[in-house]
Design a protein around this motif. Structure first.
Motif, PDB file in Angstrom:
ATOM      1  N   MET A  92       0.723  -1.223  -0.022  1.00  0.00           N
ATOM      2  CA  MET A  92       0.068  -0.152  -0.025  1.00  0.00           C
ATOM      3  C   MET A  92       0.793   1.258  -0.071  1.00  0.00           C
ATOM      4  SD  MET A  92      -3.045  -1.102   2.469  1.00  0.00           S
ATOM      5  CE  MET A  92      -4.070  -2.522   2.179  1.00  0.00           C
ATOM      6  N   ARG A  93       2.079   1.082   0.527  1.00  0.00           N
ATOM      7  CA  ARG A  93       3.090   2.343   0.512  1.00  0.00           C
ATOM      8  C   ARG A  93       3.397   2.550  -1.107  1.00  0.00           C
ATOM      9  NH1 ARG A  93       7.087  -0.980   3.921  1.00  0.00           N
ATOM     10  NH2 ARG A  93       5.631  -1.306   5.894  1.00  0.00           N
ATOM     11  N   ARG A  94       3.241   1.820  -2.059  1.00  0.00           N
ATOM     12  CA  ARG A  94       3.864   1.918  -3.332  1.00  0.00           C
ATOM     13  C   ARG A  94       2.890   2.755  -4.231  1.00  0.00           C
ATOM     14  NH1 ARG A  94       6.324  -3.871  -4.930  1.00  0.00           N
ATOM     15  NH2 ARG A  94       7.011  -2.427  -6.697  1.00  0.00           N
ATOM     16  N   TYR A  95       1.772   3.207  -3.949  1.00  0.00           N
ATOM     17  CA  TYR A  95       0.660   3.808  -4.811  1.00  0.00           C
ATOM     18  C   TYR A  95       1.249   5.499  -4.703  1.00  0.00           C
ATOM     19  CZ  TYR A  95      -1.928  -0.289  -5.293  1.00  0.00           C
ATOM     20  OH  TYR A  95      -2.189  -1.728  -5.714  1.00  0.00           O
ATOM     21  N   PHE A  96       2.285   5.665  -4.065  1.00  0.00           N
ATOM     22  CA  PHE A  96       2.590   7.258  -3.720  1.00  0.00           C
ATOM     23  C   PHE A  96       4.142   7.370  -3.985  1.00  0.00           C
ATOM     24  CE2 PHE A  96      -0.315   5.713  -0.911  1.00  0.00           C
ATOM     25  CZ  PHE A  96      -1.369   6.164  -1.139  1.00  0.00           C
ATOM     26  N   ASP A  97       4.333   8.551  -4.780  1.00  0.00           N
ATOM     27  CA  ASP A  97       5.845   8.672  -5.188  1.00  0.00           C
ATOM     28  C   ASP A  97       6.356   9.037  -3.717  1.00  0.00           C
ATOM     29  OD1 ASP A  97       8.201  10.075  -5.475  1.00  0.00           O
ATOM     30  OD2 ASP A  97       7.476  11.306  -7.380  1.00  0.00           O
ATOM     31  N   PRO A  98       7.238   8.386  -3.086  1.00  0.00           N
ATOM     32  CA  PRO A  98       7.987   8.485  -1.775  1.00  0.00           C
ATOM     33  C   PRO A  98       8.734   9.846  -1.614  1.00  0.00           C
ATOM     34  CG  PRO A  98       9.185   6.766  -3.022  1.00  0.00           C
ATOM     35  CD  PRO A  98       8.034   7.194  -4.010  1.00  0.00           C
ATOM     36  N   ALA A  99       9.002  10.469  -2.731  1.00  0.00           N
ATOM     37  CA  ALA A  99      10.064  11.592  -2.492  1.00  0.00           C
ATOM     38  C   ALA A  99       8.722  12.669  -2.295  1.00  0.00           C
ATOM     39  CB  ALA A  99      10.694  11.901  -3.778  1.00  0.00           C
ATOM     40  N   GLU A 100       7.816  12.558  -2.609  1.00  0.00           N
ATOM     41  CA  GLU A 100       6.534  13.606  -2.688  1.00  0.00           C
ATOM     42  C   GLU A 100       5.483  13.576  -1.607  1.00  0.00           C
ATOM     43  OE1 GLU A 100       6.975  16.256  -4.524  1.00  0.00           O
ATOM     44  OE2 GLU A 100       8.732  15.642  -5.711  1.00  0.00           O
ATOM     45  N   TYR A 101       5.350  12.296  -1.110  1.00  0.00           N
ATOM     46  CA  TYR A 101       4.331  11.803  -0.147  1.00  0.00           C
ATOM     47  C   TYR A 101       4.747  11.579   1.331  1.00  0.00           C
ATOM     48  CZ  TYR A 101       0.403  12.081  -3.407  1.00  0.00           C
ATOM     49  OH  TYR A 101      -0.706  12.344  -4.380  1.00  0.00           O
ATOM     50  N   ARG A 102       4.151  12.033   2.222  1.00  0.00           N
ATOM     51  CA  ARG A 102       4.375  11.364   3.555  1.00  0.00           C
ATOM     52  C   ARG A 102       3.080  10.291   3.738  1.00  0.00           C
ATOM     53  NH1 ARG A 102       3.502  15.153   8.978  1.00  0.00           N
ATOM     54  NH2 ARG A 102       3.719  13.676  10.470  1.00  0.00           N
ATOM     55  N   ILE A 103       3.502   9.033   3.757  1.00  0.00           N
ATOM     56  CA  ILE A 103       2.737   7.978   3.534  1.00  0.00           C
ATOM     57  C   ILE A 103       2.243   7.381   4.904  1.00  0.00           C
ATOM     58  CG2 ILE A 103       1.876   5.994   2.499  1.00  0.00           C
ATOM     59  CD1 ILE A 103       4.642   6.967   0.436  1.00  0.00           C
ATOM     60  N   ILE A 104       0.977   7.553   5.415  1.00  0.00           N
ATOM     61  CA  ILE A 104       0.460   7.078   6.565  1.00  0.00           C
ATOM     62  C   ILE A 104      -0.234   5.834   6.516  1.00  0.00           C
ATOM     63  CG2 ILE A 104      -0.528   7.749   8.699  1.00  0.00           C
ATOM     64  CD1 ILE A 104       0.025  10.555   7.664  1.00  0.00           C
ATOM     65  N   LEU A 105       0.259   4.685   7.018  1.00  0.00           N
ATOM     66  CA  LEU A 105      -0.876   3.407   7.025  1.00  0.00           C
ATOM     67  C   LEU A 105      -1.046   3.214   8.454  1.00  0.00           C
ATOM     68  CD1 LEU A 105       0.548   3.350   4.301  1.00  0.00           C
ATOM     69  CD2 LEU A 105       0.714   1.062   4.439  1.00  0.00           C
ATOM     70  N   PHE A 106      -2.139   2.529   8.759  1.00  0.00           N
ATOM     71  CA  PHE A 106      -2.593   1.900  10.243  1.00  0.00           C
ATOM     72  C   PHE A 106      -3.162   0.648   9.897  1.00  0.00           C
ATOM     73  CE2 PHE A 106      -6.254   4.374   9.430  1.00  0.00           C
ATOM     74  CZ  PHE A 106      -7.338   3.981  10.665  1.00  0.00           C
ATOM     75  N   ASP A 107      -3.314  -0.130  10.983  1.00  0.00           N
ATOM     76  CA  ASP A 107      -4.082  -1.174  11.029  1.00  0.00           C
ATOM     77  C   ASP A 107      -5.335  -0.776  11.991  1.00  0.00           C
ATOM     78  OD1 ASP A 107      -2.624  -3.140   9.530  1.00  0.00           O
ATOM     79  OD2 ASP A 107      -1.415  -3.625  11.251  1.00  0.00           O
ATOM     80  N   GLN A 108      -6.499  -0.716  11.469  1.00  0.00           N
ATOM     81  CA  GLN A 108      -7.727  -0.524  12.309  1.00  0.00           C
ATOM     82  C   GLN A 108      -8.042  -1.419  13.441  1.00  0.00           C
ATOM     83  OE1 GLN A 108     -10.898  -0.351   9.129  1.00  0.00           O
ATOM     84  NE2 GLN A 108      -9.558   0.868   7.837  1.00  0.00           N
ATOM     85  N   ARG A 109      -8.707  -1.053  14.449  1.00  0.00           N
ATOM     86  CA  ARG A 109      -9.022  -1.649  15.458  1.00  0.00           C
ATOM     87  C   ARG A 109      -9.184  -3.283  15.402  1.00  0.00           C
ATOM     88  NH1 ARG A 109     -11.765   1.755  20.336  1.00  0.00           N
ATOM     89  NH2 ARG A 109     -10.954   3.787  19.804  1.00  0.00           N
ATOM     90  N   GLY A 110      -8.482  -4.031  16.082  1.00  0.00           N
ATOM     91  CA  GLY A 110      -8.679  -5.432  16.050  1.00  0.00           C
ATOM     92  C   GLY A 110      -8.172  -6.222  14.985  1.00  0.00           C
ATOM     93  N   CYS A 111      -7.366  -5.599  14.111  1.00  0.00           N
ATOM     94  CA  CYS A 111      -6.874  -6.531  12.958  1.00  0.00           C
ATOM     95  C   CYS A 111      -5.281  -6.361  12.575  1.00  0.00           C
ATOM     96  CB  CYS A 111      -7.578  -6.539  11.670  1.00  0.00           C
ATOM     97  SG  CYS A 111      -7.435  -4.747  11.008  1.00  0.00           S
ATOM     98  N   GLY A 112      -4.544  -6.916  11.783  1.00  0.00           N
ATOM     99  CA  GLY A 112      -3.233  -6.448  11.845  1.00  0.00           C
ATOM    100  C   GLY A 112      -2.598  -6.737  12.786  1.00  0.00           C
ATOM    101  N   ARG A 113      -1.628  -5.757  13.202  1.00  0.00           N
ATOM    102  CA  ARG A 113      -0.641  -5.575  14.391  1.00  0.00           C
ATOM    103  C   ARG A 113      -1.359  -4.858  15.366  1.00  0.00           C
ATOM    104  NH1 ARG A 113       3.569  -3.778  10.093  1.00  0.00           N
ATOM    105  NH2 ARG A 113       1.606  -3.537   8.997  1.00  0.00           N
ATOM    106  N   SER A 114      -2.774  -4.358  15.179  1.00  0.00           N
ATOM    107  CA  SER A 114      -3.257  -3.556  16.276  1.00  0.00           C
ATOM    108  C   SER A 114      -3.684  -4.717  17.259  1.00  0.00           C
ATOM    109  CB  SER A 114      -4.558  -2.848  15.861  1.00  0.00           C
ATOM    110  OG  SER A 114      -4.057  -1.917  15.117  1.00  0.00           O
ATOM    111  N   ARG A 115      -4.021  -4.197  18.699  1.00  0.00           N
ATOM    112  CA  ARG A 115      -4.186  -5.317  19.707  1.00  0.00           C
ATOM    113  C   ARG A 115      -5.423  -4.625  20.342  1.00  0.00           C
ATOM    114  NH1 ARG A 115      -2.100  -8.201  16.724  1.00  0.00           N
ATOM    115  NH2 ARG A 115      -0.510  -9.290  17.086  1.00  0.00           N
ATOM    116  N   PRO A 116      -6.140  -5.213  21.059  1.00  0.00           N
ATOM    117  CA  PRO A 116      -6.564  -6.869  21.163  1.00  0.00           C
ATOM    118  C   PRO A 116      -6.747  -7.332  19.769  1.00  0.00           C
ATOM    119  CG  PRO A 116      -8.242  -5.794  22.271  1.00  0.00           C
ATOM    120  CD  PRO A 116      -7.419  -4.949  21.855  1.00  0.00           C
ATOM    121  N   HIS A 117      -6.155  -8.375  19.184  1.00  0.00           N
ATOM    122  CA  HIS A 117      -6.499  -9.104  17.959  1.00  0.00           C
ATOM    123  C   HIS A 117      -7.881  -9.351  17.920  1.00  0.00           C
ATOM    124  CE1 HIS A 117      -5.080 -10.640  14.303  1.00  0.00           C
ATOM    125  NE2 HIS A 117      -5.805 -11.746  14.416  1.00  0.00           N
ATOM    126  N   ALA A 118      -8.572  -9.403  16.878  1.00  0.00           N
ATOM    127  CA  ALA A 118     -10.026  -9.830  16.416  1.00  0.00           C
ATOM    128  C   ALA A 118     -10.994  -9.435  17.460  1.00  0.00           C
ATOM    129  CB  ALA A 118     -10.015 -11.264  16.606  1.00  0.00           C
TER     130      ALA A 118
END
Length: 329
Positions: A62-88
């Motif tokens: 998902m980071r790769r849809y933006f020119d990294p020289a021009e964008y400040r790219i912010i990703l996050f895992d919404q509550r309960g999924c990915g690396r966010s806790r508590p899981h599920a």
């Protein structure tokens, strides 16, 4: 088309892989901590990426849809999924909690206004966030539009999509007794929240499998079982949100509230053959939104990784980049 070959072609449209310059766990209250990362240029155009599902989690691609020289790219895992806790976890996990979390991220990172980039459920959340905080959204880039309406849920869980995929629909439906199939979301809910981990995982994989199989026009049949941990979080969270119709006050709320964001420009990228989120939602949205540019992608389905979808999304982010000064970014 060979699926792996199609995915390789999709990556040709993207920027090279990059690593984050910042990763953190952010305490958002209610017992939840969410994973947040930043990559690209610390002084670039701020963009927040809203993943799908609910429950899908973010990925390095998902980071790769933006020119990294021009964008400040912010990703996050919404509550309960990915690396966010508590899981599920579905406790204190609603659309309005997520809207609040996005604002917490913005304030924590010291951002005044930003670009909102979201697909599928991420597009839903982007629209609701922008309608709640219209002074914070500079431009919306939306893919595979989902408006959280009863008609859309009925299409995918009431047999509409199953008319095109009767074999896969049968696999999904036959796990449920015949007298419960009038409400597949409710029937799966009972099993996904049964308290029996093995049962929950079995039904979670079936839930995820039905959706994943229909994501791309390059698929023609089951795509294999999702990992148990991922499937359980994805299925529980998605089912939880759909059972409650996204906690919106009324059916059709997003379209009804469009006057709140008429001043915000948007780019809408939609696959012509999207079986999960049919193009009628994107069309209806664009017809009512004077500053929206709808780009219908031929021979494309729902997945972010579809080559045509990826190419058009990169064109969209380059277009926003060229307008950054005019957008006040």
């Amino acid at each position: 088309m060979d699926r792996s070959a199609g995915q390789k072609r999709a990556t040709h449209h993207l920027f090279p892989p990059i690593d984050p310059f910042d990763q953190r766990m952010l305490d958002v209250g209610d017992g939840h901590q969410i994973y947040v990362e930043q990559s690209g240029s610390p002084s670039g155009i701020p963009v927040i990426v809203l993943h799908g599902g609910p429950g899908g989690g973010c990925s390095p691609a998902m980071r790769r849809y933006f020119d990294p020289a021009e964008y400040r790219i912010i990703l996050f895992d919404q509550r309960g999924c990915g690396r966010s806790r508590p899981h599920a976890s579905v406790e204190a996990n609603t659309t309005w909690h997520l809207v609040r979390d996005i604002e917490t991220i913005r304030q924590t990172l010291g951002i005044e206004r930003w670009v909102i980039f979201g697909g599928s459920w991420g597009a839903t959340l982007a629209l609701i966030y922008a309608q709640t905080h219209p002074d914070r959204a500079a431009h919306l880039v939306l893919r595979g539009v989902f408006l959280m309406t009863r008609a859309e849920l009925d299409w995918f869980y009431g047999g509409g999509a199953g008319r095109f995929w009767p074999d896969l629909w049968a696999r999904f439906a036959e796990l449920i007794p015949a007298d419960e199939r009038h409400d597949m979301i409710g029937a799966y809910h009972k099993r996904l929240f049964s308290g029996d981990m093995m049962l929950e995982t079995r039904y979670a994989r079936a839930w995820a499998g039905w959706e994943n199989a229909l994501a791309s026009v390059s698929n023609d049949g089951p795509v294999g079982e999702a990992p148990a941990q991922y499937a359980r979080a994805f299925a529980r969270l998605e089912n939880h949100y759909f059972k409650h119709a996204g906690w919106l006050e009324r059916d059709g709320q997003i379209l009804q509230d469009l006057p709140l964001i008429q001043h915000i420009p948007a780019t809408i990228v939609q696959g012509r053959y999207d079986m999960i989120c049919p193009p009628t939602s994107a069309w209806d949205l664009a017809q009512r939104w004077s500053r929206a540019d709808l780009r219908m992608v031929p021979l494309a389905g729902h997945a972010l990784s579809e080559p045509g979808i990826s190419a058009e999304l990169v064109r969209a982010t380059r277009g926003v980049q060229r307008q950054a000064v005019a957008l006040g970014l």
